[in-house]
Motif scaffolding. Structure first.
Motif, PDB file in Angstrom:
ATOM      1  N   PRO A 153       0.799  -1.234   0.000  1.00 55.24           N
ATOM      2  CA  PRO A 153       0.000   0.000   0.000  1.00 55.24           C
ATOM      3  C   PRO A 153       0.829   1.281   0.000  1.00 55.24           C
ATOM      4  O   PRO A 153       0.319   2.348  -0.359  1.00 55.24           O
ATOM      5  N   SER A 154       2.117   1.209   0.383  1.00 59.57           N
ATOM      6  CA  SER A 154       2.959   2.409   0.390  1.00 59.57           C
ATOM      7  C   SER A 154       3.335   2.869  -1.014  1.00 59.57           C
ATOM      8  O   SER A 154       3.967   3.918  -1.179  1.00 59.57           O
ATOM      9  N   LEU A 155       2.910   2.120  -2.049  1.00 58.95           N
ATOM     10  CA  LEU A 155       3.236   2.489  -3.422  1.00 58.95           C
ATOM     11  C   LEU A 155       2.271   3.519  -4.010  1.00 58.95           C
ATOM     12  O   LEU A 155       2.462   3.972  -5.135  1.00 58.95           O
ATOM     13  N   ARG A 156       1.234   3.889  -3.283  1.00 58.76           N
ATOM     14  CA  ARG A 156       0.293   4.904  -3.754  1.00 58.76           C
ATOM     15  C   ARG A 156      -0.184   5.742  -2.572  1.00 58.76           C
ATOM     16  O   ARG A 156      -0.147   5.317  -1.413  1.00 58.76           O
ATOM     17  N   THR A 157      -0.651   6.966  -2.874  1.00 58.51           N
ATOM     18  CA  THR A 157      -1.251   7.823  -1.854  1.00 58.51           C
ATOM     19  C   THR A 157      -2.692   7.395  -1.607  1.00 58.51           C
ATOM     20  O   THR A 157      -3.271   6.628  -2.385  1.00 58.51           O
ATOM     21  N   GLN A 158      -3.292   7.949  -0.549  1.00 61.94           N
ATOM     22  CA  GLN A 158      -4.677   7.600  -0.263  1.00 61.94           C
ATOM     23  C   GLN A 158      -5.597   8.031  -1.405  1.00 61.94           C
ATOM     24  O   GLN A 158      -6.514   7.287  -1.794  1.00 61.94           O
ATOM     25  N   SER A 159      -5.355   9.215  -1.965  1.00 58.06           N
ATOM     26  CA  SER A 159      -6.222   9.684  -3.057  1.00 58.06           C
ATOM     27  C   SER A 159      -6.125   8.770  -4.278  1.00 58.06           C
ATOM     28  O   SER A 159      -7.131   8.495  -4.945  1.00 58.06           O
ATOM     29  N   ALA A 160      -4.912   8.277  -4.557  1.00 55.18           N
ATOM     30  CA  ALA A 160      -4.736   7.369  -5.694  1.00 55.18           C
ATOM     31  C   ALA A 160      -5.450   6.048  -5.431  1.00 55.18           C
ATOM     32  O   ALA A 160      -6.115   5.498  -6.327  1.00 55.18           O
ATOM     33  N   TRP A 161      -5.318   5.535  -4.212  1.00 51.41           N
ATOM     34  CA  TRP A 161      -6.000   4.279  -3.878  1.00 51.41           C
ATOM     35  C   TRP A 161      -7.521   4.458  -3.963  1.00 51.41           C
ATOM     36  O   TRP A 161      -8.241   3.561  -4.432  1.00 51.41           O
ATOM     37  N   ASP A 162      -8.009   5.625  -3.502  1.00 50.97           N
ATOM     38  CA  ASP A 162      -9.458   5.880  -3.565  1.00 50.97           C
ATOM     39  C   ASP A 162      -9.946   5.846  -5.011  1.00 50.97           C
ATOM     40  O   ASP A 162     -10.999   5.261  -5.313  1.00 50.97           O
ATOM     41  N   GLN A 163      -9.181   6.472  -5.911  1.00 48.50           N
ATOM     42  CA  GLN A 163      -9.568   6.454  -7.327  1.00 48.50           C
ATOM     43  C   GLN A 163      -9.576   5.035  -7.886  1.00 48.50           C
ATOM     44  O   GLN A 163     -10.475   4.661  -8.635  1.00 48.50           O
ATOM     45  N   LEU A 164      -8.578   4.253  -7.515  1.00 52.14           N
ATOM     46  CA  LEU A 164      -8.504   2.872  -7.995  1.00 52.14           C
ATOM     47  C   LEU A 164      -9.680   2.050  -7.458  1.00 52.14           C
ATOM     48  O   LEU A 164     -10.293   1.272  -8.204  1.00 52.14           O
ATOM     49  N   MET A 165      -9.983   2.219  -6.170  1.00 47.82           N
ATOM     50  CA  MET A 165     -11.075   1.452  -5.567  1.00 47.82           C
ATOM     51  C   MET A 165     -12.430   1.841  -6.148  1.00 47.82           C
ATOM     52  O   MET A 165     -13.332   1.010  -6.276  1.00 47.82           O
ATOM     53  N   GLN A 166     -12.581   3.105  -6.517  1.00 46.79           N
ATOM     54  CA  GLN A 166     -13.854   3.562  -7.079  1.00 46.79           C
ATOM     55  C   GLN A 166     -14.038   3.146  -8.535  1.00 46.79           C
ATOM     56  O   GLN A 166     -15.154   3.222  -9.069  1.00 46.79           O
ATOM     57  N   GLY A 167     -12.981   2.694  -9.177  1.00 49.00           N
ATOM     58  CA  GLY A 167     -13.074   2.304 -10.578  1.00 49.00           C
ATOM     59  C   GLY A 167     -12.794   0.838 -10.816  1.00 49.00           C
ATOM     60  O   GLY A 167     -12.322   0.455 -11.892  1.00 49.00           O
ATOM     61  N   LEU A 168     -13.076  -0.018  -9.829  1.00 47.39           N
ATOM     62  CA  LEU A 168     -12.772  -1.439  -9.951  1.00 47.39           C
ATOM     63  C   LEU A 168     -13.567  -2.130 -11.062  1.00 47.39           C
ATOM     64  O   LEU A 168     -13.121  -3.156 -11.597  1.00 47.39           O
ATOM     65  N   GLU A 169     -14.717  -1.583 -11.414  1.00 48.00           N
ATOM     66  CA  GLU A 169     -15.503  -2.238 -12.463  1.00 48.00           C
ATOM     67  C   GLU A 169     -14.819  -2.105 -13.829  1.00 48.00           C
ATOM     68  O   GLU A 169     -15.123  -2.877 -14.759  1.00 48.00           O
ATOM     69  N   ASP A 170     -13.918  -1.155 -13.949  1.00 52.34           N
ATOM     70  CA  ASP A 170     -13.120  -1.018 -15.182  1.00 52.34           C
ATOM     71  C   ASP A 170     -11.668  -0.759 -14.768  1.00 52.34           C
ATOM     72  O   ASP A 170     -11.133   0.331 -14.947  1.00 52.34           O
TER      73      ASP A 170
END
Length: 374
Positions: free
Chosen positions: A256-273
């Motif tokens: 998880p240290s490879l991304r910031t919280q905002s980046a992880w949030d974007q990734l988690m919100q776009g899991l369908e694509d």
């Protein structure tokens, strides 16, 4: 009646350098050679050898500093002829083509030892700071920040360059004394004996050998214990099992240290694509994963990778689009990433054996057979 010149007095073989000092000298030669070769010429993944050479250098320096007070007469610092007047006289004698043999160090040689020891101390201390801060490793990892460690890297390189210069001057001095003035300094550092006019000073004996060997053994044991204790304290926690299972089904589970919280949030919100794939998770698993990523994002880690990759957001959110990643991998060809043992650029663990820990230590890089670093 005029006093006898040194060349007219009785010259005999005298045991000057005790065994521990001689062992220290040649061990130092070996260790510095290993440190220099791995530091200047070899790739990053030789860093573990470089660091162990640094640890050995630390033990040797600690021994020499203590031995400078408790060793035999000519090993002690208070026997060094360090007066500026003595240095001036010795240099003038050299220019006139004269250099009488000295029982211990001559004035220039004594100052060279002081400069070498001082530089080596600076090299070792800065090395510990770099290893602890920038690499988040070693005994100082828990007390040195990444920023301090990164800054110490330049200091470490300066000391290394100064050391190379001093070694060059030292070797030149030995060459002059040996070839021009026929003083067999190398043989003296092997046997401990020098052909000089005895001054009556106490010489090395068996007790010095025993004390010196015991002293070095104690130093080596204490340093090893300290390093191993610190290493155990710096062990990192394993990845959360829910996160590892959810994200590790399709690719390696990235720390998880490879991304910031905002980046992880974007990734988690776009899991369908998720980069062309549907990586949707159940609400319960998604919540667990999101909480874990929030609590362990790049801003919560002080590692080199967290600073250079994790905290650098890219439009694509890919770590491979960061400048640091590209700089570190620009010598590899596209075919290397298609190697059967690698598969793609996102399979970090193929070469970084500690990738799942988020450390990405240089010493943990193991290239698969068939891949070469140009």
């Amino acid at each position: 009646m005029r006093p006898l010149q040194q060349s007219e007095q009785s010259v005999t073989s005298v045991l000057i350098w005790d065994l521990p000092l001689r062992l220290f000298h040649w061990a130092m030669v070996l260790v510095v050679c290993v440190a220099a070769v791995t530091g200047y010429l070899f790739e990053d993944w030789w860093l573990d050898v470089h660091v162990w050479a640094g640890y050995a250098l630390t033990a040797l320096l600690l021994f020499r500093l203590i031995w400078g007070f408790v060793g035999s007469y000519y090993s002690r610092f208070n026997s060094f002829p360090l007066s500026i007047g003595g240095v001036r006289t010795h240099l003038f004698d050299l220019l006139r083509g004269r250099s009488d043999p000295k029982e211990g160090h001559n004035p220039v040689g004594a100052w060279m030892i002081v400069l070498l020891l001082t530089t080596l101390i600076g090299l070792v201390v800065s090395g510990f700071v770099v290893w602890g801060g920038q690499e988040n490793n070693g005994p100082l990892a828990s007390v040195i920040s990444y920023g301090v460690g990164k800054g110490a890297e330049d200091v470490h390189e300066i000391f290394a360059n100064i050391l190379m210069g001093l070694i060059g001057v030292h070797l030149a001095g030995v060459l002059v004394e040996t070839v021009i003035f026929k003083h067999d300094l190398i043989r003296a550092m092997l046997t401990g004996e020098k052909q000089v006019v005895p001054s009556g000073k106490s010489t090395a004996g068996l007790k010095h050998s025993v004390i010196g060997i015991v002293l070095f053994a104690v130093i080596a044991f204490g340093l090893t214990y300290w390093i191993n204790s610190a290493s155990r304290a710096n062990e990192v926690a394993a990845l959360d099992p829910v996160y590892k299972q959810a994200c590790g089904e399709c690719h390696m589970a990235y720390h998880p240290s490879l991304r910031t919280q905002s980046a992880w949030d974007q990734l988690m919100q776009g899991l369908e694509d998720h980069y062309g794939e549907d990586a949707s998770l159940s609400d319960e698993v998604a919540q667990t994963v999101s909480t874990y990523l929030k609590d362990n994002n790049a801003l919560n880690f002080d590692t080199e990778v967290a600073h250079k990759i994790g905290r650098i957001n890219t439009p694509s959110l890919r770590i491979t689009d960061t400048r640091f990643w590209q700089k570190k991998h620009d010598d590899f060809k596209d075919a290397d990433f298609r190697h059967p043992a690698v598969g793609s650029k996102i399979n970090c663990i193929a070469c970084h054996k500690d990738a799942e820990t988020g450390r990405f230590d240089d010493a943990s890089i193991k290239l698969p057979k068939g891949i070469k670093y140009d």
